[in-house]
Design a protein around this motif. Sequence first.
Motif, PDB file in Angstrom:
ATOM      1  N   VAL A 125       0.880  -1.167   0.000  1.00 58.50           N
ATOM      2  CA  VAL A 125       0.000   0.000   0.000  1.00 58.50           C
ATOM      3  C   VAL A 125       0.920   1.219   0.000  1.00 58.50           C
ATOM      4  CG1 VAL A 125      -0.163   0.096   2.529  1.00 58.50           C
ATOM      5  CG2 VAL A 125      -1.991   1.082   1.165  1.00 58.50           C
ATOM      6  N   ARG A 126       0.536   2.248  -0.771  1.00 56.55           N
ATOM      7  CA  ARG A 126       1.383   3.451  -0.807  1.00 56.55           C
ATOM      8  C   ARG A 126       0.466   4.612  -1.164  1.00 56.55           C
ATOM      9  NH1 ARG A 126      -0.411   4.489  -5.050  1.00 56.55           N
ATOM     10  NH2 ARG A 126       1.043   6.221  -5.123  1.00 56.55           N
ATOM     11  N   GLY A 127       1.051   5.828  -1.121  1.00 56.64           N
ATOM     12  CA  GLY A 127       0.217   7.020  -1.302  1.00 56.64           C
ATOM     13  C   GLY A 127      -0.158   7.532   0.080  1.00 56.64           C
ATOM     14  N   ALA A 128       0.045   8.847   0.302  1.00 58.13           N
ATOM     15  CA  ALA A 128      -0.039   9.389   1.656  1.00 58.13           C
ATOM     16  C   ALA A 128      -1.352   9.056   2.397  1.00 58.13           C
ATOM     17  CB  ALA A 128       0.219  10.896   1.617  1.00 58.13           C
ATOM     18  N   PRO A 129      -2.526   9.369   1.837  1.00 57.46           N
ATOM     19  CA  PRO A 129      -3.744   9.082   2.602  1.00 57.46           C
ATOM     20  C   PRO A 129      -3.969   7.581   2.831  1.00 57.46           C
ATOM     21  CG  PRO A 129      -4.165  10.737   0.911  1.00 57.46           C
ATOM     22  CD  PRO A 129      -2.819  10.145   0.617  1.00 57.46           C
ATOM     23  N   GLY A 172      -0.529  15.058  -6.369  1.00 55.75           N
ATOM     24  CA  GLY A 172      -0.872  14.961  -4.951  1.00 55.75           C
ATOM     25  C   GLY A 172       0.300  15.474  -4.123  1.00 55.75           C
ATOM     26  N   ALA A 173       0.285  15.171  -2.837  1.00 56.43           N
ATOM     27  CA  ALA A 173       1.387  15.592  -1.962  1.00 56.43           C
ATOM     28  C   ALA A 173       1.537  14.597  -0.826  1.00 56.43           C
ATOM     29  CB  ALA A 173       1.122  16.978  -1.387  1.00 56.43           C
ATOM     30  N   ASP A 174       2.754  14.489  -0.344  1.00 56.94           N
ATOM     31  CA  ASP A 174       3.024  13.653   0.834  1.00 56.94           C
ATOM     32  C   ASP A 174       3.125  14.475   2.105  1.00 56.94           C
ATOM     33  OD1 ASP A 174       4.083  12.043  -1.606  1.00 56.94           O
ATOM     34  OD2 ASP A 174       3.646  10.639   0.010  1.00 56.94           O
ATOM     35  N   ARG A 175       3.584  15.718   1.936  1.00 57.36           N
ATOM     36  CA  ARG A 175       3.605  16.633   3.075  1.00 57.36           C
ATOM     37  C   ARG A 175       3.753  18.052   2.528  1.00 57.36           C
ATOM     38  NH1 ARG A 175       6.579  15.810   8.817  1.00 57.36           N
ATOM     39  NH2 ARG A 175       6.882  13.694   8.057  1.00 57.36           N
ATOM     40  N   SER A 199       7.618   3.034   9.732  1.00 55.40           N
ATOM     41  CA  SER A 199       7.475   2.347   8.438  1.00 55.40           C
ATOM     42  C   SER A 199       7.930   3.197   7.262  1.00 55.40           C
ATOM     43  CB  SER A 199       6.046   1.841   8.240  1.00 55.40           C
ATOM     44  OG  SER A 199       5.120   2.907   8.339  1.00 55.40           O
ATOM     45  N   ARG A 200       7.512   4.457   7.193  1.00 51.84           N
ATOM     46  CA  ARG A 200       7.977   5.371   6.131  1.00 51.84           C
ATOM     47  C   ARG A 200       8.023   6.788   6.717  1.00 51.84           C
ATOM     48  NH1 ARG A 200       5.500   4.751   0.235  1.00 51.84           N
ATOM     49  NH2 ARG A 200       7.444   5.816  -0.298  1.00 51.84           N
ATOM     50  N   PRO A 201       8.991   7.626   6.280  1.00 51.03           N
ATOM     51  CA  PRO A 201       9.171   8.902   6.972  1.00 51.03           C
ATOM     52  C   PRO A 201       8.508  10.144   6.381  1.00 51.03           C
ATOM     53  CG  PRO A 201      11.100   8.423   5.641  1.00 51.03           C
ATOM     54  CD  PRO A 201      10.132   7.293   5.418  1.00 51.03           C
ATOM     55  N   ALA A 220       6.204  18.517  -0.610  1.00 52.23           N
ATOM     56  CA  ALA A 220       6.970  17.284  -0.855  1.00 52.23           C
ATOM     57  C   ALA A 220       6.055  16.306  -1.569  1.00 52.23           C
ATOM     58  CB  ALA A 220       7.463  16.690   0.457  1.00 52.23           C
ATOM     59  N   ASN A 221       6.506  15.811  -2.699  1.00 50.38           N
ATOM     60  CA  ASN A 221       5.751  14.790  -3.436  1.00 50.38           C
ATOM     61  C   ASN A 221       6.765  13.898  -4.144  1.00 50.38           C
ATOM     62  OD1 ASN A 221       3.199  13.655  -4.272  1.00 50.38           O
ATOM     63  ND2 ASN A 221       3.649  14.422  -6.322  1.00 50.38           N
ATOM     64  N   LYS A 222       6.274  12.929  -4.861  1.00 53.09           N
ATOM     65  CA  LYS A 222       7.118  11.932  -5.519  1.00 53.09           C
ATOM     66  C   LYS A 222       8.275  12.561  -6.296  1.00 53.09           C
ATOM     67  CE  LYS A 222       7.006   8.503  -5.147  1.00 53.09           C
ATOM     68  NZ  LYS A 222       7.922   7.846  -4.179  1.00 53.09           N
ATOM     69  N   ILE A 223       9.432  11.958  -6.213  1.00 49.14           N
ATOM     70  CA  ILE A 223      10.616  12.460  -6.913  1.00 49.14           C
ATOM     71  C   ILE A 223      10.276  12.709  -8.399  1.00 49.14           C
ATOM     72  CG2 ILE A 223      11.550  10.127  -7.445  1.00 49.14           C
ATOM     73  CD1 ILE A 223      13.722  12.990  -6.214  1.00 49.14           C
ATOM     74  N   GLY A 248      -9.470   9.407  -4.780  1.00 46.63           N
ATOM     75  CA  GLY A 248      -8.157   9.995  -5.065  1.00 46.63           C
ATOM     76  C   GLY A 248      -8.122  11.482  -4.795  1.00 46.63           C
ATOM     77  N   THR A 249      -6.892  12.024  -4.805  1.00 45.20           N
ATOM     78  CA  THR A 249      -6.714  13.473  -4.622  1.00 45.20           C
ATOM     79  C   THR A 249      -6.568  14.106  -6.013  1.00 45.20           C
ATOM     80  OG1 THR A 249      -4.340  13.163  -4.238  1.00 45.20           O
ATOM     81  CG2 THR A 249      -5.761  13.261  -2.303  1.00 45.20           C
ATOM     82  N   ALA A 250      -5.392  13.987  -6.634  1.00 43.92           N
ATOM     83  CA  ALA A 250      -5.225  14.551  -7.989  1.00 43.92           C
ATOM     84  C   ALA A 250      -6.180  13.864  -8.971  1.00 43.92           C
ATOM     85  CB  ALA A 250      -3.779  14.386  -8.439  1.00 43.92           C
ATOM     86  N   ILE A 283       7.972   3.559 -10.685  1.00 42.45           N
ATOM     87  CA  ILE A 283       7.024   3.438 -11.806  1.00 42.45           C
ATOM     88  C   ILE A 283       5.576   3.289 -11.320  1.00 42.45           C
ATOM     89  CG2 ILE A 283       6.691   2.453 -14.099  1.00 42.45           C
ATOM     90  CD1 ILE A 283       9.488   2.225 -14.317  1.00 42.45           C
ATOM     91  N   GLN A 284       5.153   4.237 -10.493  1.00 43.37           N
ATOM     92  CA  GLN A 284       3.744   4.223 -10.059  1.00 43.37           C
ATOM     93  C   GLN A 284       2.805   4.600 -11.208  1.00 43.37           C
ATOM     94  OE1 GLN A 284       6.265   5.441  -8.325  1.00 43.37           O
ATOM     95  NE2 GLN A 284       5.975   5.219  -6.124  1.00 43.37           N
ATOM     96  N   GLY A 285       3.346   5.336 -12.220  1.00 42.33           N
ATOM     97  CA  GLY A 285       2.472   5.829 -13.289  1.00 42.33           C
ATOM     98  C   GLY A 285       1.921   4.728 -14.173  1.00 42.33           C
TER      99      GLY A 285
HETATM  100  O1  MRU Z   1       6.111   6.394  -2.728  1.00 41.39           O
HETATM  101  P1  MRU Z   1       4.630   6.540  -2.870  1.00 41.39           P
HETATM  102  O2  MRU Z   1       4.074   5.753  -4.017  1.00 41.39           O
HETATM  103  O3  MRU Z   1       3.914   6.303  -1.569  1.00 41.39           O
HETATM  104  O4  MRU Z   1       4.435   8.081  -3.233  1.00 41.39           O
HETATM  105  C1  MRU Z   1       3.140   8.557  -3.453  1.00 41.39           C
HETATM  106  C2  MRU Z   1       3.101   9.971  -3.868  1.00 41.39           C
HETATM  107  O5  MRU Z   1       4.107  10.642  -3.952  1.00 41.39           O
HETATM  108  C3  MRU Z   1       1.754  10.569  -4.087  1.00 41.39           C
HETATM  109  O6  MRU Z   1       1.814  11.542  -5.097  1.00 41.39           O
HETATM  110  C4  MRU Z   1       1.273  11.226  -2.790  1.00 41.39           C
HETATM  111  O7  MRU Z   1       1.337  10.330  -1.732  1.00 41.39           O
HETATM  112  C5  MRU Z   1      -0.107  11.753  -2.902  1.00 41.39           C
HETATM  113  S1  MRU Z   1      -1.276  10.451  -2.894  1.00 41.39           S
HETATM  114  C6  MRU Z   1      -2.843  11.038  -2.880  1.00 41.39           C
END
Ligand code: MRU
Length: 352
Positions: free
Chosen positions: A47-51, A237-240, A90-92, A248-251, A170-172, A197-199
């Motif tokens: 599972v991944r993605g901030a929310p 989207g954003a992680d923080r 688990s993740r920072p 802060a969002n995906k590289i 979803g957000t975006a 490669i989440q895309g």
């Molecule tokens: O490493 P991930 O796949 O957890 O990164 C996810 C992202 O960077 C998303 O863009 C972000 O969490 C926003 S999700 C609504």
Amino acid sequence: MPSSFETLRWRDGAIEMLDQRALPERQVYLSFDSAAAVAGAIRDMVVRGAPAIGCAAAYGVAVEAKRISGETRAQFENSMDAAFETLKASRPTAVNLFWALERMKTRLQASSSTTVPDSASALLDEAHVMCREDVTLNRRMGVHGAALLPERSRVLTHCNAGALATAGHGTALGVIRSAIEAGKHVAVYADETRPFIQGAPLTAWELQQDRIPVTLIADNAAGFLMSRGNIDAVIVGADRVAANGDVANKIGTYQVAVMAHRHGIPFYVACPLSTIDLAIASGADIPIEERAAEEVLGYREMRWAPVGTDVVNPVFDVTPAELVTALITEEGVVRAPDREKIAALFRSRTTT
Ligand code: MRU
């Protein structure tokens, strides 16, 4: 338009997660019944993605409480403290993880005068509520964001900020879903999003499931498409988000934002208030996760770099607020975000 899959679901007394590492080939649910197992699933990108990470962590607390509900109150409290620490580690980067754990801790403390099984059941209720709220907030964000898009638009997105990254909608991608629900014609360009490669397996897959037009591009094609007038808006989207609006969002997000600025294309960030960290003054203070070199040296089982190649693998970057056209939140749109506007957003919010 509800998604045709569930990112997280409660089944037979355990939390099940769609194993995102198996997509798009297989739709497999894995079941987790302890905090340590959930922390492992977050770390290993089941599972991944901030929310979604926040919701998973909330269920991690709930399953742990259920698992040890035969303990005495004192043992239970000690074991739960350890569970919170395990999940926290688990993740920072995604602040939703810490936000969700704080909320679960508050719920646990509020139930301290009841029996242990009652505490466990209160924690499970709270996890369910948080996931339902996440979908509601995403829908509200979607309505605010949809209004920003023209009747016909080609939207570039980076990583996956869709139903797979949240409890739903979803957000975006929620903004895109809501715009389509409102009758707009939106076509998506999805960045492949190296190195994980989440895309391709996630964004392209989930949009295809909902029959939303999606075109996959290599990350380095984005600037060229912008220069040719093929992109009308960027939504990520954003992680923080720091208190000053740095994101802060995906590289790779930062590069996209710079390119969008160069070409006069609006760059929108869709994020719930739970992603905004008022305790962090600017993006420079956001902890950036680094992951294993293997993610850059190859992909899944394939290795394409020579043995001994040095690698650096920061998996998030920071886009300065000055490059953000607007933040799209459940409380409304914040144009040209800065410290004052973000503080005002929190003061005027209608939800807690
Ligand atoms: O490493 P991930 O796949 O957890 O990164 C996810 C992202 O960077 C998303 O863009 C972000 O969490 C926003 S999700 C609504």
